[in-house]
Each structure stands twice: as structure tokens, then as C-alpha cells.
Design a protein around this motif. Structure first.
Motif, PDB file in Angstrom:
ATOM      1  N   LYS A 262       0.817  -1.206   0.000  1.00  0.00           N
ATOM      2  CA  LYS A 262       0.000   0.000   0.000  1.00  0.00           C
ATOM      3  C   LYS A 262       0.852   1.256   0.000  1.00  0.00           C
ATOM      4  CE  LYS A 262      -3.774   2.251   2.532  1.00  0.00           C
ATOM      5  NZ  LYS A 262      -4.687   2.151   3.695  1.00  0.00           N
ATOM      6  N   MET A 263       1.955   1.240   0.743  1.00  0.00           N
ATOM      7  CA  MET A 263       2.818   2.420   0.854  1.00  0.00           C
ATOM      8  C   MET A 263       3.960   2.393  -0.165  1.00  0.00           C
ATOM      9  SD  MET A 263       1.088   3.899   3.057  1.00  0.00           S
ATOM     10  CE  MET A 263       2.095   5.372   3.126  1.00  0.00           C
ATOM     11  N   THR A 264       3.871   1.463  -1.136  1.00  0.00           N
ATOM     12  CA  THR A 264       4.840   1.340  -2.228  1.00  0.00           C
ATOM     13  C   THR A 264       6.292   1.288  -1.747  1.00  0.00           C
ATOM     14  OG1 THR A 264       4.950   3.738  -2.636  1.00  0.00           O
ATOM     15  CG2 THR A 264       3.275   2.476  -3.850  1.00  0.00           C
ATOM     16  N   ARG A 265       6.521   0.549  -0.681  1.00  0.00           N
ATOM     17  CA  ARG A 265       7.895   0.270  -0.265  1.00  0.00           C
ATOM     18  C   ARG A 265       7.940  -1.167   0.239  1.00  0.00           C
ATOM     19  NH1 ARG A 265       8.818   3.863   5.250  1.00  0.00           N
ATOM     20  NH2 ARG A 265       7.515   2.625   6.654  1.00  0.00           N
ATOM     21  N   ALA A 266       9.029  -1.866  -0.047  1.00  0.00           N
ATOM     22  CA  ALA A 266       9.147  -3.280   0.297  1.00  0.00           C
ATOM     23  C   ALA A 266       8.962  -3.488   1.793  1.00  0.00           C
ATOM     24  CB  ALA A 266      10.503  -3.812  -0.160  1.00  0.00           C
ATOM     25  N   PRO A 340       5.128  -2.714  22.483  1.00  0.00           N
ATOM     26  CA  PRO A 340       5.494  -1.347  22.088  1.00  0.00           C
ATOM     27  C   PRO A 340       4.766  -0.916  20.813  1.00  0.00           C
ATOM     28  CG  PRO A 340       7.445  -2.568  22.722  1.00  0.00           C
ATOM     29  CD  PRO A 340       6.325  -3.565  22.655  1.00  0.00           C
ATOM     30  N   ARG A 341       4.268   0.298  20.828  1.00  0.00           N
ATOM     31  CA  ARG A 341       3.485   0.818  19.704  1.00  0.00           C
ATOM     32  C   ARG A 341       4.276   0.777  18.399  1.00  0.00           C
ATOM     33  NH1 ARG A 341       3.725   5.726  17.360  1.00  0.00           N
ATOM     34  NH2 ARG A 341       1.950   6.381  16.083  1.00  0.00           N
ATOM     35  N   GLU A 342       5.542   1.178  18.448  1.00  0.00           N
ATOM     36  CA  GLU A 342       6.304   1.277  17.208  1.00  0.00           C
ATOM     37  C   GLU A 342       6.514  -0.090  16.565  1.00  0.00           C
ATOM     38  OE1 GLU A 342       9.376   1.151  20.588  1.00  0.00           O
ATOM     39  OE2 GLU A 342       7.399   2.023  20.167  1.00  0.00           O
ATOM     40  N   ILE A 343       6.607  -1.152  17.395  1.00  0.00           N
ATOM     41  CA  ILE A 343       6.792  -2.492  16.845  1.00  0.00           C
ATOM     42  C   ILE A 343       5.486  -2.974  16.214  1.00  0.00           C
ATOM     43  CG2 ILE A 343       7.456  -4.866  17.349  1.00  0.00           C
ATOM     44  CD1 ILE A 343       9.076  -3.849  19.675  1.00  0.00           C
ATOM     45  N   ALA A 344       4.372  -2.713  16.896  1.00  0.00           N
ATOM     46  CA  ALA A 344       3.066  -3.109  16.368  1.00  0.00           C
ATOM     47  C   ALA A 344       2.781  -2.418  15.040  1.00  0.00           C
ATOM     48  CB  ALA A 344       1.977  -2.779  17.377  1.00  0.00           C
ATOM     49  N   GLU A 345       3.089  -1.124  14.959  1.00  0.00           N
ATOM     50  CA  GLU A 345       2.846  -0.373  13.727  1.00  0.00           C
ATOM     51  C   GLU A 345       3.750  -0.857  12.601  1.00  0.00           C
ATOM     52  OE1 GLU A 345       0.435   2.387  13.212  1.00  0.00           O
ATOM     53  OE2 GLU A 345      -0.215   0.999  14.774  1.00  0.00           O
ATOM     54  N   ALA A 346       4.984  -1.193  12.934  1.00  0.00           N
ATOM     55  CA  ALA A 346       5.903  -1.710  11.918  1.00  0.00           C
ATOM     56  C   ALA A 346       5.440  -3.069  11.405  1.00  0.00           C
ATOM     57  CB  ALA A 346       7.314  -1.818  12.496  1.00  0.00           C
ATOM     58  N   ALA A 347       4.869  -3.880  12.292  1.00  0.00           N
ATOM     59  CA  ALA A 347       4.369  -5.196  11.889  1.00  0.00           C
ATOM     60  C   ALA A 347       3.218  -5.063  10.893  1.00  0.00           C
ATOM     61  CB  ALA A 347       3.913  -5.977  13.116  1.00  0.00           C
ATOM     62  N   LEU A 348       2.447  -3.991  11.019  1.00  0.00           N
ATOM     63  CA  LEU A 348       1.324  -3.743  10.110  1.00  0.00           C
ATOM     64  C   LEU A 348       1.746  -2.959   8.874  1.00  0.00           C
ATOM     65  CD1 LEU A 348      -1.359  -2.805  12.800  1.00  0.00           C
ATOM     66  CD2 LEU A 348      -1.348  -4.869  11.374  1.00  0.00           C
ATOM     67  N   ALA A 349       3.043  -2.663   8.761  1.00  0.00           N
ATOM     68  CA  ALA A 349       3.582  -1.877   7.637  1.00  0.00           C
ATOM     69  C   ALA A 349       2.960  -0.500   7.583  1.00  0.00           C
ATOM     70  CB  ALA A 349       3.382  -2.606   6.310  1.00  0.00           C
ATOM     71  N   HIS A 350       2.651   0.059   8.755  1.00  0.00           N
ATOM     72  CA  HIS A 350       2.139   1.418   8.820  1.00  0.00           C
ATOM     73  C   HIS A 350       3.290   2.410   8.870  1.00  0.00           C
ATOM     74  CE1 HIS A 350      -2.055   0.270  10.619  1.00  0.00           C
ATOM     75  NE2 HIS A 350      -1.968   0.054   9.315  1.00  0.00           N
ATOM     76  N   VAL A 351       3.068   3.589   8.323  1.00  0.00           N
ATOM     77  CA  VAL A 351       4.069   4.642   8.368  1.00  0.00           C
ATOM     78  C   VAL A 351       3.838   5.492   9.606  1.00  0.00           C
ATOM     79  CG1 VAL A 351       4.958   6.712   7.248  1.00  0.00           C
ATOM     80  CG2 VAL A 351       4.346   4.728   5.867  1.00  0.00           C
ATOM     81  N   THR A 355       6.969  14.002  13.889  1.00  0.00           N
ATOM     82  CA  THR A 355       8.374  14.075  14.280  1.00  0.00           C
ATOM     83  C   THR A 355       8.949  12.699  14.554  1.00  0.00           C
ATOM     84  OG1 THR A 355       7.945  16.236  15.281  1.00  0.00           O
ATOM     85  CG2 THR A 355       9.986  15.110  15.911  1.00  0.00           C
ATOM     86  N   GLU A 356       8.136  11.840  15.177  1.00  0.00           N
ATOM     87  CA  GLU A 356       8.595  10.482  15.485  1.00  0.00           C
ATOM     88  C   GLU A 356       8.975   9.742  14.213  1.00  0.00           C
ATOM     89  OE1 GLU A 356       6.936   6.451  17.738  1.00  0.00           O
ATOM     90  OE2 GLU A 356       5.567   8.075  17.217  1.00  0.00           O
ATOM     91  N   GLY A 357       8.127   9.867  13.203  1.00  0.00           N
ATOM     92  CA  GLY A 357       8.387   9.184  11.946  1.00  0.00           C
ATOM     93  C   GLY A 357       9.591   9.731  11.217  1.00  0.00           C
ATOM     94  N   ALA A 358       9.848  11.021  11.367  1.00  0.00           N
ATOM     95  CA  ALA A 358      10.963  11.657  10.667  1.00  0.00           C
ATOM     96  C   ALA A 358      12.306  11.082  11.113  1.00  0.00           C
ATOM     97  CB  ALA A 358      10.927  13.165  10.912  1.00  0.00           C
ATOM     98  N   TYR A 359      12.381  10.606  12.363  1.00  0.00           N
ATOM     99  CA  TYR A 359      13.635  10.066  12.879  1.00  0.00           C
ATOM    100  C   TYR A 359      13.641   8.543  12.921  1.00  0.00           C
ATOM    101  CZ  TYR A 359      14.742  14.808  14.298  1.00  0.00           C
ATOM    102  OH  TYR A 359      15.016  16.157  14.285  1.00  0.00           O
ATOM    103  N   PHE A 360      12.545   7.938  12.435  1.00  0.00           N
ATOM    104  CA  PHE A 360      12.385   6.493  12.514  1.00  0.00           C
ATOM    105  C   PHE A 360      12.952   5.849  11.257  1.00  0.00           C
ATOM    106  CE2 PHE A 360       9.685   2.662  13.360  1.00  0.00           C
ATOM    107  CZ  PHE A 360      10.099   2.470  14.668  1.00  0.00           C
ATOM    108  N   ARG A 361      14.043   5.111  11.353  1.00  0.00           N
ATOM    109  CA  ARG A 361      14.685   4.525  10.186  1.00  0.00           C
ATOM    110  C   ARG A 361      14.644   2.994  10.190  1.00  0.00           C
ATOM    111  NH1 ARG A 361      13.891   8.814   8.889  1.00  0.00           N
ATOM    112  NH2 ARG A 361      15.290  10.463   8.184  1.00  0.00           N
ATOM    113  N   SER A 362      14.697   2.342  11.345  1.00  0.00           N
ATOM    114  CA  SER A 362      14.745   0.890  11.437  1.00  0.00           C
ATOM    115  C   SER A 362      13.360   0.276  11.226  1.00  0.00           C
ATOM    116  CB  SER A 362      15.276   0.474  12.809  1.00  0.00           C
ATOM    117  OG  SER A 362      15.133  -0.910  13.003  1.00  0.00           O
ATOM    118  N   ASP A 363      13.338  -0.936  10.600  1.00  0.00           N
ATOM    119  CA  ASP A 363      12.053  -1.645  10.482  1.00  0.00           C
ATOM    120  C   ASP A 363      11.851  -2.611  11.650  1.00  0.00           C
ATOM    121  OD1 ASP A 363      13.765  -3.726   9.926  1.00  0.00           O
ATOM    122  OD2 ASP A 363      12.832  -4.281   8.016  1.00  0.00           O
ATOM    123  N   LEU A 364      12.774  -2.565  12.635  1.00  0.00           N
ATOM    124  CA  LEU A 364      12.634  -3.342  13.876  1.00  0.00           C
ATOM    125  C   LEU A 364      12.399  -4.821  13.589  1.00  0.00           C
ATOM    126  CD1 LEU A 364      10.324  -0.797  15.731  1.00  0.00           C
ATOM    127  CD2 LEU A 364      12.782  -1.065  16.033  1.00  0.00           C
TER     128      LEU A 364
END
Length: 391
Positions: A262-266, A340-351, A355-364
Motif C-alpha cells: 500500500k505504501m509502495t515500499r518493500a 510497544p506501539r512502534e513495533i506493532a505499527e511496523a508489523a502492520l507496515a504502517h508509516v 516528528t517520530e516518523g521523521a527520525y524512525f529509520r529501522s524496520d525493527l
């Protein structure tokens, strides 16, 4: 400049423009094709107007057409505008052209189908046969107003699509203003923002749903696909389009390419023991197409988007859950069990935005591997290989 006669023009072979009358030229292409072109200044700008093929239009006829255009320009008119009006499309034709232009951008076949369905149901029966330049704001309001309060979401989507059609007409010079645009805002009351949640089972009921589906008489590909979707918290399209070359069993990873996300990134999906067990059973479905879950009814093709929905419906689950809703079940489980919220969101492939997203680089990835194993253990009770899926 000399004006050539018909016989002189007929004998010309070299590419170029050859004068045949006042503002009239014969244009010869590199391939030898010949056509009449009028070079005339309209509102201070030089324009070239095609007047037809040399083979079909005589010299005298071409001069007559050029004269008509010169008179029109002298009276303040625009021959090109008149020419466009002669080719004015109807709203239906504009809708078909707009749909064709937009369709390649959509990855969801259901969305593409719904785009035309809503137009054919509400707009085209009313204004479909009207030339697009004759449709005004009152026509648009006649369609939207009855829906605006009673079926707000439908009306909003319909307006969006109609606006796209008129935007296409603007871009091609058929109309100046968009009658479905801002000019009608004041005539439509502000809609109340309503967020509708997809039906989703409580996460405590998902394991039971898996057992119900496993015991059903549905096709094996459908049962395996839904089980894999729930275990990976993936989207329907990602599951149905999954191919074996995306799966690396050794690293226990499924990598979904950007063009199917959906977000056009692997997106890398860590595979739990339970998810790998599903893939192991899926090996018997191999039809040489490369698809992990090929269609039973269309060999070599993916299953229809409705296959998994029908599976829920046939097993009495559709009134409480949608296929996409299992992602919500997973997200609620994460929240209620303190993940943790960031892990759950990454598991769902959510962006992650802001500000949090701007510094978020790892896919955990490794932390998500632990999360997905915990989710699978929760659903299977540490018995990933016990739940059997029969044909």
C-alpha cells in the motif's frame, strides 16, 4: 511568397511547407504524406490549424476553409475553440476516459470496479448523455443533494469522482470551470466526520475462528491463505499475490515487493513456526504459476478478493468480522498486552507520521520476529502443528 497551383503542389516531394493561399500551406512530411495547414494569428498567437488531407480535400476547398477561419478570427472568434466544440465529449465519454487514465495507478481491482459502478448508478443516468460543457453546478447538485445527508460517504466519493471527470475536461480545454469543485461548497451542508471501523473479532475469539475455518469444507488454498493472513497480520492483496520467490525459508522471511504494498515500499515479514507450517502445507498446491495460494477455479491465477470474504460468510463469521478486520484484532492484542506501539505499527507496515516518523529509520525486524512468534503462540496455544487443515 509565390502561391503554388494544384499541379505544382501535386508534384512536390521534398518535406516542408509550401504556400497555397493566404495563410494556407501544403505540409509535406518526411514520409511524403501531404496535408493542408493554415497558419494564422489568433488573439496575438500564431496557430497551426489542420484542414485535412491533400488526397481528400481539393485546393479550392482548402482555400474556402481557410477563408472561413480568417473571417471568424477577424470577428474576434477562435477557430480552434470551435473545432474543439465540434468534438465535445459527453459526460459518459469523459468518465470512461478519466477511468482509463486513472486505472493504471490503482493496485486494488475492487477499487477500480467500484469507481465506475458508483458513477453508473448515480451520475451517468442523469447527465451521461449531456455534452460535458453544458453541465452546470445545478446539474451536479441535483445528483449530490439527495445523497448528501442520507448517504454521506457515498455522496462524498461520488463528488470526488465527478470532480475528476470535470478536471480531465478542463485539462483538455473542453471547459473552464469545474462544476463539482469549490463553486458548490456553499450549497452543500458540512458533513459530520464519521469514522467507521471495520468489523473485527475480539482477539480472544480469533483462535476459535481459525479452528472453525480449519474444520470447514472450504478449499485448501482458501483456508491456508486466510490462516497465513491472520498469522502474519498482512493485507488481502499481499496474501493473494504472494509468490514462492518472495519466501526465504532459511531466514524465515517473506519479503513483499514495493509494487504490492500500500505504501509502495518493500516490507519484510518475519515468519513464525505456525506461518512456516502453513507454507509447508501450501507446497502441495504448486501449479507451476509461482503463486503460494493459487486459485482452484482459475489455474495459474490468484484467488479473487472475494474468496476469503466468502470463507467468512460460509462459516457464520462475516457478521462479526471482515478479512481486513483481523489486522485490527492483532493491533488490539498488541495494545492490551503491552507491546510497544512502534513495533506493532511496523508489523502492520504502517508509516509512523510526524516528528517520530521523521527520525524512525529501522524496520525493527528482529523485534517484530519475536512479536509475531508471540502472536502465533497466542493463537495456537504453542501447538502450531496440531491444527490440521483438510481439503
Amino acid at each position: 511568397m509565390k502561391q503554388h497551383t494544384h499541379n505544382e503542389l501535386k508534384a512536390i516531394r521534398e518535406p516542408g511547407h509550401y504556400r497555397a493561399g493566404e495563410t494556407l500551406y501544403l505540409f509535406v512530411t518526411k514520409t511524403g504524406a501531404k496535408s493542408w495547414v493554415q497558419r494564422i494569428t489568433i488573439h496575438g498567437k500564431r496557430r497551426d490549424i489542420g484542414l485535412g488531407s491533400f488526397k481528400l480535400i481539393s485546393l479550392s476547398k482548402a482555400r474556402q476553409r481557410a477563408l472561413v477561419n480568417r473571417v471568424l478570427v477577424a470577428e474576434g472568434g477562435d477557430p480552434l475553440a470551435e473545432k474543439r466544440k465540434a468534438k465535445m465529449p459527453t459526460f459518459r465519454e469523459g468518465a470512461v476516459k478519466t477511468y482509463a487514465a486513472l486505472k493504471p495507478r490503482w493496485r486494488n481491482d475492487k477499487h477500480a470496479k467500484n469507481w465506475m459502478q458508483i458513477m453508473e448508478k448515480y451520475a451517468i443516468p442523469v447527465i451521461g448523455s449531456e455534452p460535458i460543457d453544458r453541465i452546470g453546478r445545478e446539474d451536479v447538485l441535483r445528483i449530490l443533494t439527495p445523497l448528501w445527508s442520507k448517504r454521506a460517504e457515498t455522496a462524498r466519493r461520488l463528488r470526488q469522482k465527478m470532480r475528476a471527470v470535470f478536471r480531465w475536461a478542463q485539462a483538455h480545454g473542453f471547459i473552464e470551470n469545474n462544476p463539482a469543485g469549490e463553486m458548490i461548497d456553499g450549497a452543500l451542508p458540512k458533513q459530520r466526520a464519521i469514522k467507521e471501523h471495520l468489523r473485527a473479532l475480539h482477539y480472544k475469539d480469533v483462535a476459535g475462528a481459525l479452528d472453525t475455518i480449519a474444520a470447514s469444507g472450504a478449499s485448501l488454498p482458501a483456508k491456508l491463505a486466510l490462516r497465513f493472513l491472520i498469522l502474519t497480520a498482512a493485507r488481502t492483496g499481499e496474501i493473494l499475490g504472494a509468490t514462492w520467490d518472495e519466501v526465504d525459508v532459511e531466514t524465515r522471511t517473506w519479503t513483499i515487493p514495493a509494487d504490492r504494498m500500500k505504501m509502495t515500499r518493500a516490507h519484510r515479514v518475519p515468519l513464525s513456526d505456525a506461518a512456516l507450517a502453513v507454507l509447508e502445507q501450501g507446497r502441495m498446491l504448486d501449479d507451476k504459476s509461482g503463486l503460494v495460494f493459487p486459485s482452484v477455479w482459475r489455474p495459474g491465477k490468484p484467488m479473487s478478493n472475494m474468496t476469503l470474504t466468502k470463507l467468512l460468510r460460509d462459516n457464520g463469521l462475516a457478521d462479526r468480522a471482515t478479512v481486513h478486520g483481523f489486522r485490527s484484532s492483532f493491533r488490539d492484542w498488541c495494545a492490551d498486552t503491552g507491546k510497544p506501539r512502534e513495533i506493532a505499527e511496523a508489523a502492520l507496515a504502517h508509516v509512523v507520521k510526524g516528528t517520530e516518523g521523521a527520525y524512525f529509520r529501522s524496520d525493527l525486524f528482529e523485534r517484530r520476529r519475536a512479536l509475531m512468534s508471540q502472536w502465533a503462540d497466542y493463537l495456537t496455544g504453542h501447538r502450531a502443528n496440531v491444527v490440521q487443515l483438510h481439503r
